[in-house]
Design a protein around this motif. Structure first.
Motif, PDB file in Angstrom:
ATOM      1  N   ARG A  20      14.272 -10.483   7.443  1.00 48.09           N
ATOM      2  CA  ARG A  20      13.510 -10.022   8.617  1.00 48.09           C
ATOM      3  C   ARG A  20      12.027 -10.297   8.442  1.00 48.09           C
ATOM      4  N   LEU A  21      11.503 -10.083   7.246  1.00 39.22           N
ATOM      5  CA  LEU A  21      10.089 -10.349   6.992  1.00 39.22           C
ATOM      6  C   LEU A  21       9.796 -11.845   7.061  1.00 39.22           C
ATOM      7  N   THR A  22      10.701 -12.659   6.539  1.00 46.87           N
ATOM      8  CA  THR A  22      10.517 -14.109   6.560  1.00 46.87           C
ATOM      9  C   THR A  22      10.467 -14.625   7.991  1.00 46.87           C
ATOM     10  N   VAL A  23      11.352 -14.117   8.841  1.00 44.93           N
ATOM     11  CA  VAL A  23      11.362 -14.510  10.249  1.00 44.93           C
ATOM     12  C   VAL A  23      10.038 -14.132  10.913  1.00 44.93           C
ATOM     13  N   SER A  24       9.438 -13.039  10.458  1.00 46.07           N
ATOM     14  CA  SER A  24       8.160 -12.588  11.012  1.00 46.07           C
ATOM     15  C   SER A  24       6.965 -13.270  10.365  1.00 46.07           C
ATOM     16  N   GLY A  25       7.209 -14.133   9.386  1.00 46.72           N
ATOM     17  CA  GLY A  25       6.124 -14.851   8.735  1.00 46.72           C
ATOM     18  C   GLY A  25       5.489 -14.117   7.569  1.00 46.72           C
ATOM     19  N   ILE A  26       6.188 -13.131   7.014  1.00 45.80           N
ATOM     20  CA  ILE A  26       5.659 -12.351   5.897  1.00 45.80           C
ATOM     21  C   ILE A  26       6.396 -12.757   4.629  1.00 45.80           C
ATOM     22  N   ASP A  27       5.629 -13.088   3.592  1.00 42.61           N
ATOM     23  CA  ASP A  27       6.192 -13.532   2.323  1.00 42.61           C
ATOM     24  C   ASP A  27       5.911 -12.485   1.256  1.00 42.61           C
ATOM     25  N   LEU A  28       6.935 -11.738   0.855  1.00 40.47           N
ATOM     26  CA  LEU A  28       6.769 -10.699  -0.164  1.00 40.47           C
ATOM     27  C   LEU A  28       6.409 -11.264  -1.527  1.00 40.47           C
ATOM     28  N   THR A  29       6.712 -12.533  -1.764  1.00 36.92           N
ATOM     29  CA  THR A  29       6.409 -13.109  -3.075  1.00 36.92           C
ATOM     30  C   THR A  29       4.907 -13.255  -3.303  1.00 36.92           C
ATOM     31  N   LEU A  30       4.114 -13.071  -2.258  1.00 34.51           N
ATOM     32  CA  LEU A  30       2.660 -13.116  -2.415  1.00 34.51           C
ATOM     33  C   LEU A  30       2.121 -11.829  -3.033  1.00 34.51           C
ATOM     34  N   LEU A  31       2.937 -10.774  -3.034  1.00 37.83           N
ATOM     35  CA  LEU A  31       2.525  -9.519  -3.672  1.00 37.83           C
ATOM     36  C   LEU A  31       2.674  -9.667  -5.182  1.00 37.83           C
ATOM     37  N   PRO A  32       1.867  -8.923  -5.941  1.00 35.64           N
ATOM     38  CA  PRO A  32       1.979  -9.014  -7.402  1.00 35.64           C
ATOM     39  C   PRO A  32       3.302  -8.439  -7.901  1.00 35.64           C
ATOM     40  N   THR A  33       3.716  -8.894  -9.071  1.00 33.60           N
ATOM     41  CA  THR A  33       4.941  -8.361  -9.673  1.00 33.60           C
ATOM     42  C   THR A  33       4.636  -7.187 -10.590  1.00 33.60           C
ATOM     43  N   THR A  34       3.373  -7.055 -10.991  1.00 33.91           N
ATOM     44  CA  THR A  34       2.950  -5.904 -11.813  1.00 33.91           C
ATOM     45  C   THR A  34       1.824  -5.188 -11.090  1.00 33.91           C
ATOM     46  N   ALA A  35       1.701  -3.908 -11.362  1.00 31.59           N
ATOM     47  CA  ALA A  35       0.684  -3.090 -10.695  1.00 31.59           C
ATOM     48  C   ALA A  35      -0.717  -3.600 -11.009  1.00 31.59           C
ATOM     49  N   PRO A  37      -4.365  -2.087 -10.723  1.00 32.65           N
ATOM     50  CA  PRO A  37      -5.158  -0.915 -10.387  1.00 32.65           C
ATOM     51  C   PRO A  37      -6.474  -1.252  -9.685  1.00 32.65           C
ATOM     52  N   VAL A  38      -6.943  -2.476  -9.809  1.00 28.40           N
ATOM     53  CA  VAL A  38      -8.209  -2.857  -9.179  1.00 28.40           C
ATOM     54  C   VAL A  38      -8.058  -2.950  -7.659  1.00 28.40           C
ATOM     55  N   THR A  39      -7.024  -3.657  -7.213  1.00 25.02           N
ATOM     56  CA  THR A  39      -6.822  -3.828  -5.771  1.00 25.02           C
ATOM     57  C   THR A  39      -5.949  -2.736  -5.175  1.00 25.02           C
ATOM     58  N   GLY A  40      -5.070  -2.164  -5.960  1.00 22.91           N
ATOM     59  CA  GLY A  40      -4.156  -1.155  -5.442  1.00 22.91           C
ATOM     60  C   GLY A  40      -3.035  -1.737  -4.600  1.00 22.91           C
ATOM     61  N   ALA A  41      -2.898  -3.052  -4.632  1.00 21.73           N
ATOM     62  CA  ALA A  41      -1.833  -3.697  -3.856  1.00 21.73           C
ATOM     63  C   ALA A  41      -0.477  -3.272  -4.400  1.00 21.73           C
ATOM     64  N   PRO A  42       0.477  -3.008  -3.506  1.00 19.41           N
ATOM     65  CA  PRO A  42       1.811  -2.640  -3.995  1.00 19.41           C
ATOM     66  C   PRO A  42       2.489  -3.837  -4.645  1.00 19.41           C
ATOM     67  N   THR A  43       3.348  -3.562  -5.576  1.00 19.68           N
ATOM     68  CA  THR A  43       4.126  -4.646  -6.181  1.00 19.68           C
ATOM     69  C   THR A  43       5.259  -5.015  -5.235  1.00 19.68           C
ATOM     70  N   GLN A  44       5.910  -6.131  -5.527  1.00 21.70           N
ATOM     71  CA  GLN A  44       7.054  -6.550  -4.721  1.00 21.70           C
ATOM     72  C   GLN A  44       8.131  -5.470  -4.733  1.00 21.70           C
ATOM     73  N   ALA A  45       8.379  -4.892  -5.917  1.00 21.27           N
ATOM     74  CA  ALA A  45       9.411  -3.855  -6.039  1.00 21.27           C
ATOM     75  C   ALA A  45       9.025  -2.602  -5.256  1.00 21.27           C
ATOM     76  N   GLN A  46       7.746  -2.217  -5.288  1.00 16.74           N
ATOM     77  CA  GLN A  46       7.306  -1.044  -4.536  1.00 16.74           C
ATOM     78  C   GLN A  46       7.423  -1.263  -3.034  1.00 16.74           C
ATOM     79  N   ALA A  47       7.057  -2.457  -2.584  1.00 17.15           N
ATOM     80  CA  ALA A  47       7.156  -2.761  -1.162  1.00 17.15           C
ATOM     81  C   ALA A  47       8.614  -2.734  -0.703  1.00 17.15           C
ATOM     82  N   LEU A  48       9.510  -3.339  -1.488  1.00 15.94           N
ATOM     83  CA  LEU A  48      10.933  -3.327  -1.125  1.00 15.94           C
ATOM     84  C   LEU A  48      11.491  -1.909  -1.132  1.00 15.94           C
ATOM     85  N   ALA A  49      11.095  -1.095  -2.105  1.00 17.90           N
ATOM     86  CA  ALA A  49      11.574   0.289  -2.155  1.00 17.90           C
ATOM     87  C   ALA A  49      11.121   1.061  -0.925  1.00 17.90           C
ATOM     88  N   SER A  50       9.872   0.877  -0.523  1.00 19.58           N
ATOM     89  CA  SER A  50       9.351   1.559   0.657  1.00 19.58           C
ATOM     90  C   SER A  50      10.066   1.093   1.922  1.00 19.58           C
TER      91      SER A  50
END
Length: 102
Positions: A20-35, A37-50
């Motif tokens: 569904r995200l791919t169809v909408s043009g969103i690529d989760l692989t652009l998120l970091p795989t590890t936390a 703390p500087v940016t606070g960006a969610p990890t791929q696993a955190q985004a999928l869990a949410s």
């Protein structure tokens, strides 16, 4: 065909979300795989869990909504939403040149 999300395995749910995200043009692989703390960006696993939590807990009405229902009462209700009434029709009529002679 509507599928109850709670009947899906975690892998199936992840595949559904990623698709569904791919169809909408969103690529989760652009998120970091590890936390990070500087940016606070969610990890791929955190985004999928949410997103899994959202899909599993949202109301059925939202989950099964389709933009174009089959003919019948639902189609009539949707057609009313496509053209909402204007709050000030006289102004819109003047802008579009639809004002009658007085």
């Amino acid at each position: 065909m509507a599928v109850d999300p709670s009947s899906l395995t975690t892998d199936q749910l992840n595949a559904y979300i990623v698709a569904r995200l791919t169809v909408s043009g969103i690529d989760l692989t652009l998120l970091p795989t590890t936390a990070d703390p500087v940016t606070g960006a969610p990890t791929q696993a955190q985004a999928l869990a949410s997103l899994r939590s959202f899909v599993l807990n949202n109301p059925t009405a939202i989950n099964s909504w389709r933009p174009v229902p089959a003919a019948g009462a639902d189609a009539d209700a949707l057609s009313q939403e496509l053209s909402p009434p204007l709050e000030y029709p006289s102004i819109a009529q003047a802008w579009t040149g639809q004002v009658g002679d007085r």
